[in-house]
Design an enzyme around this catalytic site. Structure first.
Site, PDB file in Angstrom:
ATOM      1  N   GLU B 147       0.800  -1.220   0.000  1.00 46.19           N
ATOM      2  CA  GLU B 147       0.000   0.000   0.000  1.00 46.19           C
ATOM      3  C   GLU B 147       0.842   1.283   0.000  1.00 46.19           C
ATOM      4  OE1 GLU B 147      -3.708   1.293   2.849  1.00 46.19           O
ATOM      5  OE2 GLU B 147      -2.875  -0.710   3.002  1.00 46.19           O
ATOM      6  N   SER B 244      -9.891   6.044   5.287  1.00 49.29           N
ATOM      7  CA  SER B 244     -10.744   5.652   6.417  1.00 49.29           C
ATOM      8  C   SER B 244     -10.008   5.971   7.713  1.00 49.29           C
ATOM      9  CB  SER B 244     -11.031   4.154   6.366  1.00 49.29           C
ATOM     10  OG  SER B 244     -11.547   3.813   5.118  1.00 49.29           O
ATOM     11  N   SER B 247      -2.615   7.592   7.642  1.00 52.54           N
ATOM     12  CA  SER B 247      -1.215   7.184   7.742  1.00 52.54           C
ATOM     13  C   SER B 247      -0.340   8.418   7.607  1.00 52.54           C
ATOM     14  CB  SER B 247      -0.845   6.220   6.612  1.00 52.54           C
ATOM     15  OG  SER B 247      -1.439   4.985   6.839  1.00 52.54           O
ATOM     16  N   ARG B 259       6.740   4.780   7.413  1.00 54.61           N
ATOM     17  CA  ARG B 259       5.509   5.186   8.105  1.00 54.61           C
ATOM     18  C   ARG B 259       5.915   5.568   9.513  1.00 54.61           C
ATOM     19  NH1 ARG B 259       1.056   3.566  11.189  1.00 54.61           N
ATOM     20  NH2 ARG B 259      -0.968   3.964  10.233  1.00 54.61           N
TER      21      ARG B 259
END
Lengths: 790, 428
Positions: B147, B244, B247, B259
């Protein structure tokens, strides 16, 4: 942004309530008052004092019957009192204060009140009118920080964290000299993050609008809960996974392949989005979800968010201690649990998530300290008076029958500091943590419960002359009060911090003092001191006649241990004594397991003593009578013979059971000097024998709180051997203490349960400690010499 | 950078370009994002080879802007006549809710897509969750991609394709009390509950009826002037993807990123809370409500607690002290409208995202924070709030950047990798 102000319905209403002295202890002597008024809770702090009776010992040369006389004197002890109650009782409280403060002198009054908190401007008029005092408003955040610094420095067992699974409190030692820097995250309506680097240097480094009122507000919108506590109750029962979108909901069954946590939340409330086909009303739609689940989701969302922001700030400022305060925390374990989890998640376990036992009082303490700058932490120390402090402070639910929560600190006679030779990094005084060990807790609680009769009788006995109705009532009140506290501790074992044998012993002393019983063994101690002194000459002769040096030292240590049998704190001693089994010292010598000399490094100790290798030995003595006189003194005299080694004898500052006090020690040593020239020379001429009070009033010993004068002497005389004597000082506490010098821990284990427990514990902790336990009919002993290797 | 064909590494460009169709798909928690490359330079030979099914797909996708009840093509975002992997074509951007994924597959079967065998690169949690159902029903070669890799590569790639037009920021100027200059954007309308203008695009010049009595929200006092930003000078930056959930990535270069944080308080929370609090059904409806609401009816302000500014810590009285902080009071709860609640929800979530982004930027010494994600779609208000919050809380030290193709970067990353990697796959 935050406020410590607790919110409630804006409609303010007051309720009157009958107030008693129970709530406002020593108010009649109060001099300065700090008030923190929040929307739902009001907190009052004041300084006061009370008189207590104590013993004055004096030499009696002409009285042949006793070796010294004991008189009752009154002493004044300064106190700090803190009360917490619902704001609705503020009217009654202020009226009560007015009635009882009338004695306050005019010049004192003008400068005597400070207020803080969101409600302080609302009630300012009420306060100044009713009390006829000028009420000054203080800045809230600086009050919080002053309060926090004060608690961290002065109240032992103040800091804890919570266990994620069991929700039990885990108390953390605080380096009282090194409390900075820390982050204080105050969660009121919103959140304020304060960086505190010193008493004067702090700043608000950040905050968040998602705080306590967000939970309350959203909870009110999403559930039928009527107040904050009801929302918490709902959240405790809910399962957020029904309404939160979890990572596994997005990734399907494959999440485990990615090494992701099962319950990792991807999107809070993400499962509550509705499809456009549904045509039900908002109310009906809301009913599709359980209120409990919604409440829990919002609560977790807020806790994780706050902990995330706190962690980011801690990282920016390079700080690893994060304290949480504010009404959001207030004894609410589920909130603490998720904050703790959040901090360890976001910091990868590198930061500490800490809470304070008296968190609710921070603002009031700070407001009070603003007008009490003389409460200099470098000059005074305080102890928590358990008898005058309530146990309910750690429960969130208000007790309707007693809506006043109290907390009292009493000033110590001395400034207390950490023993300079203690390796204090990880020092925890107590061996067994009764908050963690349930079996031990129930054993000791029932043990203290059973033996209360003995103490009640002793209280009465000590006032034999005036054995009237009043004394009997006081004694039974003492018993009632102590039993009440024990029962409360069964409910909330964390109330006074880490529950330990030490805290239970201290609680008993505090309860006796509350009903004006002091030093109830003083007569017994005097008789036994007299008896001991009568036998000392013979004992010294006996030892003198042992030619073999090794045998001599062995006999000295045997005596040292045997003396420790005479302990009124031990039930088994009292029983044996009743049966006349310990009338003679030789009986005591035969009652102990004397295999101590087979201990691994016993010969090292003897060699060092034989060859006078110590500069100064510091002995923490235990009991009056045979223990001190026939056990310790012959050993002391033998060492003083060499004239190269100094000895510091430290005794308790105040009475506890039959432990020798500093005053008694001084009188006994003076008498003993008449029997031993060596002692006489050392005490009066060479000053190789030094007597110092240790600052303690407990049968146990917290080495992080000793008299500053003793600490100075330890440094000055370069103490290189510390001897801890007795169960209280060497087993219940300090068994694990490590020193920056040699140490000897010596005690007779007079309690079977403890002996067994101790065996388990030591086997677990340290395979090297080998000593025989429980030989038939013999008391096992602890004799542990630890060499210091720099 | 004259050549549009830049996404392929030079040492691979001699390799064979994959056959059509070219798709990239990103299946998130709420939305499925699909990019489709429509070739404009098909040779006769290719058109024959393409066959009926593929032609049907192409004609269906580009012939419509809405698919079924919920699928939509973002026509405004289409990039026309670009060259990718040696081919000329248009890039289309299509989305539908993730809960329609199974209907989507049915539709594909109905339209006989399963008769074709082709390869698709997919990312997002749904790439895993729907893998078996997709491969069972359609004859696809389903390649799952990471992702975050796709996100970063998509951002990079689109900025290269779309050049100066992709990245922008807002110049924030204090608004003069007189009429706003015509080229500036005024957002009085966001604050005025009497204004019913619905905001449909990030560029909104409606100045609304400025009869608002609210001087509390700083947005009202500012003009937001959209300015293009050259992406090349951006590194290092903080990339905040608001889907939703949220990040937060630290991006030092296309290859070097990690991340660093994230929060579960994101777009899903916004819509979920709005559904519960207002009964709204769609994201569009929720945003529309928020645009017309007033959060100060819901939130507790500093002055509500301190009676004014909290000057010791430099907190003005009109900033929010506690989100939803007035909603525990019955009367205030009764007074708050659906619009107010939606607005408060939006502000709470964006404030929080802004705060976390800023603190991450401070932790890693970044001056730029880039906000992307489907949550920003149709949502000029959110972008202004983020721009303002970033500027305000960093005292002007940080700049908030935005990208035109907000939510599509994961899907674009997949498309790019599809073209790159299928070349490699084929050569093996």
């Amino acid at each position: 942004m935050s406020s410590n102000e607790e919110i409630k319905d804006e409609k303010s209403y007051t309720e009157s309530i009958e107030l008693t002295q129970e709530a406002f202890k020593h108010l009649e002597n109060a001099s300065r008052i700090g008030i923190d008024i929040g929307g739902s809770l009001a907190k009052i702090a004041y300084s006061s004092s009370y008189e207590y009776k104590t013993a004055l010992f004096s030499d009696t040369e002409n009285n042949s019957n006793s070796i010294y006389s004991v008189n009752e004197i009154k002493k004044t002890i300064p106190t700090l009192n803190f009360i917490k109650f619902e704001t609705k009782y503020i009217d009654s409280a202020v009226d009560y204060i007015k009635r009882n403060l009338s004695s306050l002198e005019e010049p004192e009054r003008a400068k005597s009140i400070r207020a803080t908190g969101g409600g302080s401007h609302k009630y300012k008029e009420l306060l100044s009118q009713k009390l006829d005092l000028e009420v000054k408003k203080e800045d809230e955040m600086s009050c919080l920080i002053m309060g926090c610094n004060f608690l961290l420095r002065h109240v032992p067992n103040e800091v804890f964290t919570i266990d994620y699974d069991t929700l039990e409190y885990e108390f953390k030692p605080v380096q009282t000299g090194n409390i900075f820097p820390y982050l204080l995250v105050n969660i009121g309506s919103g959140v304020s993050i304060l960086k505190v680097e010193s008493d004067d240097n702090f700043q608000r480094v950040g905050g968040s609008t998602i705080g306590g009122a967000t939970l309350w507000g959203l909870g009110s919108l999403l559930t039928d809960a009527k107040n904050f506590d009801e929302i918490i109750e709902l959240a405790e029962k809910g399962d957020n996974r029904n309404v939160d979108m979890l990572v596994k909901d997005i990734y399907g069954g494959s999440y485990d392949l990615l090494g992701l946590n099962d319950d990792l939340i991807a999107s809070s409330l993400g499962k509550t989005t509705r499809s456009s086909h549904e045509s039900v009303s908002r109310e009906e739609y809301l009913k599709k979800f359980k209120q409990e689940d919604l409440a829990r989701s919002v609560l977790i969302m807020i806790c994780y968010d706050i902990s995330q922001i706190a962690t980011l700030h801690a990282r920016i400022h390079n700080i690893d201690r994060i304290y949480f305060g504010g009404y959001f925390i207030h004894n609410c374990r589920v909130n603490m649990k998720f904050l703790k989890h959040g901090i360890s998640y976001w910091s990868q376990g590198k930061m500490e998530c800490l809470f304070l036992r008296h968190e609710g009082y921070l603002g009031a303490i700070g407001a009070f300290l603003k007008i009490s700058q003389e409460l200099d932490h470098t000059k005074y120390s305080w102890f928590e008076n358990y008898a005058h402090s309530s146990t309910q402070s750690i429960s969130r639910k208000r007790n309707d029958s007693n809506p006043f929560d109290c907390f009292e600190l009493n000033q110590e006679d001395h400034k207390l500091v950490t023993c300079p030779l203690l390796d204090h990094e990880s020092y925890i005084p107590d061996l067994v943590d009764l908050t963690k060990d349930e079996e031990a807790r129930s054993y000791w609680l029932s043990c203290f419960e059973r033996t209360i009769e003995t103490y009640e009788k002793q209280c009465i006995k000590s006032y034999l002359e005036d054995n009237d109705e009043q004394t009997l009532r006081r004694a039974s009140d003492f018993k009632k009060s102590y039993l009440n506290k024990l029962n409360e501790l069964k409910e909330s074992p964390f109330a006074f911090g880490r529950l330990t044998v030490r805290s239970l012993l201290d609680l008993r002393e505090h309860c006796m003092a509350e009903f004006q019983f002091f030093d109830v063994y003083s007569n017994e101690k005097r008789d036994e001191n007299k008896h001991g002194l009568e036998l000392l000459g013979n004992r010294l002769d006996y030892i003198e006649n042992i030619n073999d040096l090794n045998e001599k030292w062995k006999e000295l240590f045997r005596g040292f241990l045997a003396g420790n049998v005479y302990d009124y704190g031990a039930q088994s001693f009292i029983e044996k004594q009743k049966m006349g089994h310990l009338e003679k010292f030789t009986q005591a010598l035969n009652s102990i397991d004397d295999s101590f000399h087979t201990m691994e490094n016993y010969t090292d100790l003897i060699d060092k003593l034989k060859f006078n290798q110590y500069k100064c030995i510091c002995i923490f003595v235990d009991n009056s009578g045979f223990d001190l006189i026939l056990g310790v003194l012959p050993f002391v005299i033998e060492i003083l013979k060499n004239k190269e080694t100094k000895i510091i004898l430290c005794a308790n500052s105040k009475a506890a059971i039959n432990d020798v006090t500093y005053q008694e020690l001084t009188l006994v040593i003076k008498k003993a000097c008449l029997l031993s020239d060596v002692l006489n020379d050392a005490f009066y001429k060479t000053q190789n024998l030094i007597l110092i009070e240790n600052g303690s009033a407990s049968p146990c010993l917290d080495l992080s709180r000793i008299n500053i004068n003793l600490a100075k002497a330890i440094n000055f005389h370069k103490v290189d051997l510390i001897i801890l004597e007795g169960m209280g000082r060497a087993v219940h506490t300090n068994f694990d203490a490590k020193f920056k010098c040699d140490s000897l821990k010596s005690a007779v284990i007079k309690n079977k349960w403890l002996a067994e427990k101790f065996k388990q514990l030591t086997n677990l902790k340290d395979n090297e400690t080998k000593f025989e336990f429980l030989k038939e009919d013999k008391f096992p002993v602890l004799f542990k010499f630890e060499k210091f290797f720099p | 950078m004259i050549n549009q064909d830049l996404e392929l590494d030079s040492n691979e460009s001699h390799l064979k370009i994959p056959d059509f169709p070219w798709f990239g798909i990103d299946i998130g928690g709420t939305l499925v994002k699909l990019v489709y490359f429509e070739p404009l330079d098909l040779t006769k030979e290719e058109e024959v080879k393409e066959g009926d099914v593929l032609r049907t797909i192409r004609n269906y996708l580009i012939g419509n802007t809405a698919y079924g009840d919920t699928g939509e093509r973002d026509v405004d975002l289409e990039i026309k006549s670009i060259q990718i992997g040696d081919r000329l074509g248009n890039l289309h951007f299509i989305r539908f809710p993730t809960n329609q994924m199974e209907n989507f597959i049915d539709l594909c079967v109905k339209r006989k897509f399963h008769e074709l065998c082709f390869q698709v690169y997919a990312t997002g949690g749904g790439a895993f969750k729907f893998e078996s159902i997709v491969t069972e029903n359609l004859n696809l070669n389903w390649s799952k991609c990471d992702e975050l890799d796709m996100l970063i590569q998509g951002v990079e790639f689109l900025n290269q394709i779309n050049k100066e037009n992709e990245c922008y920021y807002f110049k924030i100027e204090p608004k003069k009390t007189d009429k706003s200059p015509s080229n500036s954007v005024s957002f009085d309308s966001f604050l005025s509950s009497s204004c019913s203008d619905s905001l449909s695009s990030s560029v909104c010049s409606s100045s609304g009826s400025s009869n608002s009595e609210y001087t509390t929200c700083p947005l009202q006092k500012s003009n937001f002037i959209k300015q293009n930003h050259t992406f090349m000078n951006t590194y290092p930056y903080i990339l905040v993807n608001i889907g939703s959930g949220v990040s937060v990535l630290l991006v030092k270069s296309e290859k070097d990123y990690k991340r660093v944080s994230g929060t579960s308080i994101g777009g899903g929370t916004f819509l979920g809370l709005c559904c519960l609090l207002t009964g709204c059904k769609t994201y569009e409806e929720a945003i529309d409500l928020a645009t017309r609401g007033d959060s100060t009816k819901v939130d507790k302000l500093v002055r509500d607690i301190y009676g004014g500014d909290y000057s010791k810590f430099g907190l003005p009285g009109d900033i929010v002290a506690s989100s939803f902080g007035n909603m525990n009071i019955d009367e205030k709860r009764d007074e708050a409208t659906r619009e107010d609640l939606a607005r408060a929800t939006l502000q709470t979530i964006l404030n929080n995202v802004g705060l976390i982004a800023r603190d991450c930027a401070r932790n890693y010494n970044c001056e730029r924070v880039m906000f992307v994600g489907s949550f920003l779609r149709l949502n000029g208000l959110s972008k202004h709030l983020l721009a303002y919050a970033t500027d305000y809380w960093s005292k002007g030290c940080m700049k908030a950047l935005f990208l035109e193709h907000e939510g599509y970067f994961g899907a674009v990353g997949c498309l790019k990798n599809f073209i790159n990697r299928s070349v490699i796959d084929d050569s093996l």
